[in-house]
Scaffold this motif. Structure first.
Motif, PDB file in Angstrom:
ATOM      1  N   GLU A   1      49.484  44.661  31.773  1.00 31.87           N
ATOM      2  CA  GLU A   1      50.595  43.795  31.471  1.00 31.87           C
ATOM      3  C   GLU A   1      50.778  42.851  32.597  1.00 31.87           C
ATOM      4  O   GLU A   1      50.545  43.362  33.825  1.00 31.87           O
ATOM      5  CB  GLU A   1      51.963  44.580  30.909  1.00 31.87           C
ATOM      6  CG  GLU A   1      52.483  45.774  32.001  1.00 31.87           C
ATOM      7  CD  GLU A   1      53.549  46.235  31.534  1.00 31.87           C
ATOM      8  OE1 GLU A   1      54.488  45.365  31.052  1.00 31.87           O
ATOM      9  OE2 GLU A   1      53.903  47.204  31.384  1.00 31.87           O
ATOM     10  N   PRO A   2      51.137  41.535  32.151  1.00 31.57           N
ATOM     11  CA  PRO A   2      51.341  40.542  33.458  1.00 31.57           C
ATOM     12  C   PRO A   2      52.454  41.204  34.584  1.00 31.57           C
ATOM     13  O   PRO A   2      53.369  41.661  33.970  1.00 31.57           O
ATOM     14  CB  PRO A   2      51.862  39.394  32.655  1.00 31.57           C
ATOM     15  CG  PRO A   2      52.403  39.775  31.374  1.00 31.57           C
ATOM     16  CD  PRO A   2      51.705  41.226  30.881  1.00 31.57           C
TER      17      PRO A   2
ATOM     18  N   GLU B   1      51.028  37.452  39.422  1.00 31.55           N
ATOM     19  CA  GLU B   1      50.277  37.153  38.608  1.00 31.55           C
ATOM     20  C   GLU B   1      50.269  35.612  38.046  1.00 31.55           C
ATOM     21  O   GLU B   1      51.426  35.233  37.859  1.00 31.55           O
ATOM     22  CB  GLU B   1      49.768  38.126  37.485  1.00 31.55           C
ATOM     23  CG  GLU B   1      49.383  39.300  38.166  1.00 31.55           C
ATOM     24  CD  GLU B   1      48.377  40.253  36.808  1.00 31.55           C
ATOM     25  OE1 GLU B   1      47.148  40.532  36.931  1.00 31.55           O
ATOM     26  OE2 GLU B   1      49.306  40.510  35.923  1.00 31.55           O
TER      27      GLU B   1
ATOM     28  N   CYS C   1      50.173  33.112  35.407  1.00 33.88           N
ATOM     29  CA  CYS C   1      50.037  33.084  33.586  1.00 33.88           C
ATOM     30  C   CYS C   1      50.037  31.449  33.251  1.00 33.88           C
ATOM     31  O   CYS C   1      50.969  30.853  33.765  1.00 33.88           O
ATOM     32  CB  CYS C   1      51.454  33.895  33.050  1.00 33.88           C
ATOM     33  SG  CYS C   1      51.432  35.621  33.419  1.00 33.88           S
TER      34      CYS C   1
ATOM     35  N   LEU D   1      57.858  36.205  31.090  1.00 34.58           N
ATOM     36  CA  LEU D   1      56.813  36.287  32.105  1.00 34.58           C
ATOM     37  C   LEU D   1      57.493  36.286  33.381  1.00 34.58           C
ATOM     38  O   LEU D   1      57.117  36.951  34.198  1.00 34.58           O
ATOM     39  CB  LEU D   1      55.926  35.295  31.673  1.00 34.58           C
ATOM     40  CG  LEU D   1      54.869  35.553  30.530  1.00 34.58           C
ATOM     41  CD1 LEU D   1      54.181  34.410  30.050  1.00 34.58           C
ATOM     42  CD2 LEU D   1      54.121  37.073  30.384  1.00 34.58           C
TER      43      LEU D   1
ATOM     44  N   ALA E   1      55.965  37.131  37.156  1.00 39.09           N
ATOM     45  CA  ALA E   1      54.809  36.311  37.341  1.00 39.09           C
ATOM     46  C   ALA E   1      55.260  34.752  37.699  1.00 39.09           C
ATOM     47  O   ALA E   1      56.369  34.658  37.608  1.00 39.09           O
ATOM     48  CB  ALA E   1      54.197  36.375  35.924  1.00 39.09           C
TER      49      ALA E   1
ATOM     50  N   ASP F   1      45.304  34.392  35.901  1.00 42.79           N
ATOM     51  CA  ASP F   1      45.061  35.948  35.449  1.00 42.79           C
ATOM     52  C   ASP F   1      45.254  36.300  33.875  1.00 42.79           C
ATOM     53  O   ASP F   1      44.441  36.965  33.182  1.00 42.79           O
ATOM     54  CB  ASP F   1      46.341  36.890  35.924  1.00 42.79           C
ATOM     55  CG  ASP F   1      46.047  36.735  37.652  1.00 42.79           C
ATOM     56  OD1 ASP F   1      45.043  37.575  38.167  1.00 42.79           O
ATOM     57  OD2 ASP F   1      46.928  36.167  38.234  1.00 42.79           O
ATOM     58  N   TRP F   2      46.257  35.468  33.384  1.00 42.02           N
ATOM     59  CA  TRP F   2      46.703  35.355  31.970  1.00 42.02           C
ATOM     60  C   TRP F   2      46.607  34.215  31.123  1.00 42.02           C
ATOM     61  O   TRP F   2      47.498  33.098  31.865  1.00 42.02           O
ATOM     62  CB  TRP F   2      47.998  36.278  31.717  1.00 42.02           C
ATOM     63  CG  TRP F   2      48.201  37.460  32.036  1.00 42.02           C
ATOM     64  CD1 TRP F   2      48.250  38.303  33.432  1.00 42.02           C
ATOM     65  CD2 TRP F   2      47.785  38.683  31.222  1.00 42.02           C
ATOM     66  NE1 TRP F   2      48.144  39.462  33.345  1.00 42.02           N
ATOM     67  CE2 TRP F   2      48.090  39.913  32.023  1.00 42.02           C
ATOM     68  CE3 TRP F   2      47.926  38.958  29.977  1.00 42.02           C
ATOM     69  CZ2 TRP F   2      47.972  41.113  31.545  1.00 42.02           C
ATOM     70  CZ3 TRP F   2      47.800  39.999  29.326  1.00 42.02           C
ATOM     71  CH2 TRP F   2      47.854  41.267  30.023  1.00 42.02           C
TER      72      TRP F   2
ATOM     73  N   HIS G   1      42.802  37.624  30.898  1.00 36.81           N
ATOM     74  CA  HIS G   1      43.486  38.123  29.696  1.00 36.81           C
ATOM     75  C   HIS G   1      44.039  37.264  28.867  1.00 36.81           C
ATOM     76  O   HIS G   1      44.567  35.901  29.342  1.00 36.81           O
ATOM     77  CB  HIS G   1      44.771  39.064  30.200  1.00 36.81           C
ATOM     78  CG  HIS G   1      44.381  40.271  31.117  1.00 36.81           C
ATOM     79  ND1 HIS G   1      43.744  41.517  30.676  1.00 36.81           N
ATOM     80  CD2 HIS G   1      44.634  40.180  32.444  1.00 36.81           C
ATOM     81  CE1 HIS G   1      43.606  42.069  31.702  1.00 36.81           C
ATOM     82  NE2 HIS G   1      44.000  41.416  33.049  1.00 36.81           N
TER      83      HIS G   1
ATOM     84  N   HIS H   1      39.989  40.112  26.498  1.00 33.05           N
ATOM     85  CA  HIS H   1      40.127  39.903  27.980  1.00 33.05           C
ATOM     86  C   HIS H   1      38.656  39.660  28.342  1.00 33.05           C
ATOM     87  O   HIS H   1      37.446  39.516  27.484  1.00 33.05           O
ATOM     88  CB  HIS H   1      40.349  41.102  28.639  1.00 33.05           C
ATOM     89  CG  HIS H   1      39.490  42.385  28.141  1.00 33.05           C
ATOM     90  ND1 HIS H   1      38.175  42.477  28.685  1.00 33.05           N
ATOM     91  CD2 HIS H   1      39.699  43.207  27.304  1.00 33.05           C
ATOM     92  CE1 HIS H   1      37.495  43.599  27.949  1.00 33.05           C
ATOM     93  NE2 HIS H   1      38.821  44.269  27.407  1.00 33.05           N
TER      94      HIS H   1
END
Ligand SMILES: C[S@@+](CC[C@H](N)C(=O)[O-])C[C@H]1O[C@@H](n2cnc3c(N)ncnc32)[C@H](O)[C@@H]1O
Length: 307
Positions: A164-165, A169, A171, A185, A190, A227-228, A255, A304
């Motif tokens: 999970e974020p 990270e 996003c 988020l 994040a 990352d996401w 992801h 992913h």
């Protein structure tokens, strides 16, 4: 057919059907209210015996649900009573109460489906379960400060992911406005780049960990890989899939969580094409594609790259 909204198949489908809430291996399917003299206790006895016979070892998470239909919903009390009656007939030492631990504990999910005229008991290893909620009806508490129902779709998608974020990270949130996903988020620590020509809610626009890029996601190019990648854009599914494939090909995110809108009647042919575009053209791996409990005319995709 086991009943309204319940579908039975000989073999386990290769890909879980996108529009299924849950899936279980049927251990027994028993008629209710037809066997003269059969008491609920006797029914519970048979269901418990079949369960122990089919799953002789390991921890069990026992749940009951009714089909999500008006007739099914009327059986909620009956389902609760049967759940209790079966529970008391299973060895207490094998019952795992903390459902959220079911996957890591290697438990088996045992579901009682109480439908009009028939009760089905089935099982699935928690690690392979589509959802850990009874019948896949994942109810999320609507948090008071959340700006949209959309936030609950995101939380439901994240519950089922092994990652999970988290804090620090990066996003990217395509189609972010008014900001339900972005807000969830940020709450997880994040940093979010929110891409949407529309306005974000004012408190998000002031958040230091949110950068609002007020342009079309089709024109946006990230300065560094994220990352996401999140996407909840209200746009044509195949064009959105092409955009997400571009992100995959270029290695712009690790992801992916995307909500694909499907307002058309015949959804499956579009889903087949979306899957092809994301995996074959975008290189996204481990793709899951499901209509979540909070989804309407839409499905949620997770995937992913290279992990
Ligand atoms: C369902 S809303 C998103 C809700 C959001 N996830 C939330 O939690 O608040 C869809 C969004 O897609 C945006 N959108 C539509 N086309 C877009 C595009 N080409 N680029 C970026 N955003 C777009 C719309 O402006 C709208 O804000």
């Amino acid at each position: 057919m086991l009943g309204e909204v319940l579908v039975e198949s000989e073999k386990r489908p290769v890909e879980p059907p996108a529009f299924a809430r849950t899936g279980i291996r049927v251990l027994a399917s028993l008629p209710t209210g037809q066997t003269p003299g059969q008491t609920p206790e006797q029914l519970a006895e048979v269901l418990a015996a079949r369960t122990v016979e089919a799953v002789p070892t390991g921890s069990l998470v026992l749940q009951a649900f009714t089909p999500d239909s008006p007739a099914g919903n009327r059986l909620a009390d009956e389902a609760d009573a049967l759940l209790e009656a079966v529970r008391t007939r299973l060895p207490a030492s094998r019952l795992l109460e903390e459902t959220w631990r079911a996957r890591e504990a290697g438990a088996t999910l045992v579901e009682l489906c109480v439908a009009p005229g028939v009760v089905t008991v089935g099982s699935v290893p928690a690690k392979e379960a589509l959802s850990l909620s009874p019948g896949g009806r994942q109810r999320m508490r609507r948090s008071g400060d959340s700006p949209s129902r959309a936030a609950m779709k995101l939380e439901e998608a994240l519950v089922n992911l092994p990652f999970e974020p988290g804090r620090g990270e990066v996003c990217v949130d395509l189609g972010a406005a008014p900001g339900g996903w972005t807000q969830r988020l940020v709450a997880r620590g994040a940093r979010v780049i929110a891409v949407d020509p529309a306005k974000l809610m004012p408190e998000l626009a002031r958040q230091p960990r949110v950068e609002h890029v007020q342009e079309s996601a089709f024109a946006y190019t990230p300065e560094e890989p994220a990352d996401w990648l999140f996407c909840d854009m209200a746009w044509r599914p195949l064009e959105v899939a092409q955009l997400l494939a571009k992100w995959g090909r270029r290695g712009w995110a690790t992801h992916l969580v995307a909500n694909i809108k499907l307002p058309m009647k015949d959804k499956n042919p579009i889903l087949v094409r979306v899957r092809h575009i994301l995996t074959q053209e975008g290189g996204w791996q481990g793709l899951t594609m499901r209509q979540l409990y909070h989804d309407r005319d839409e499905v949620t995709v997770t995937a992913h790259r290279g992990i």
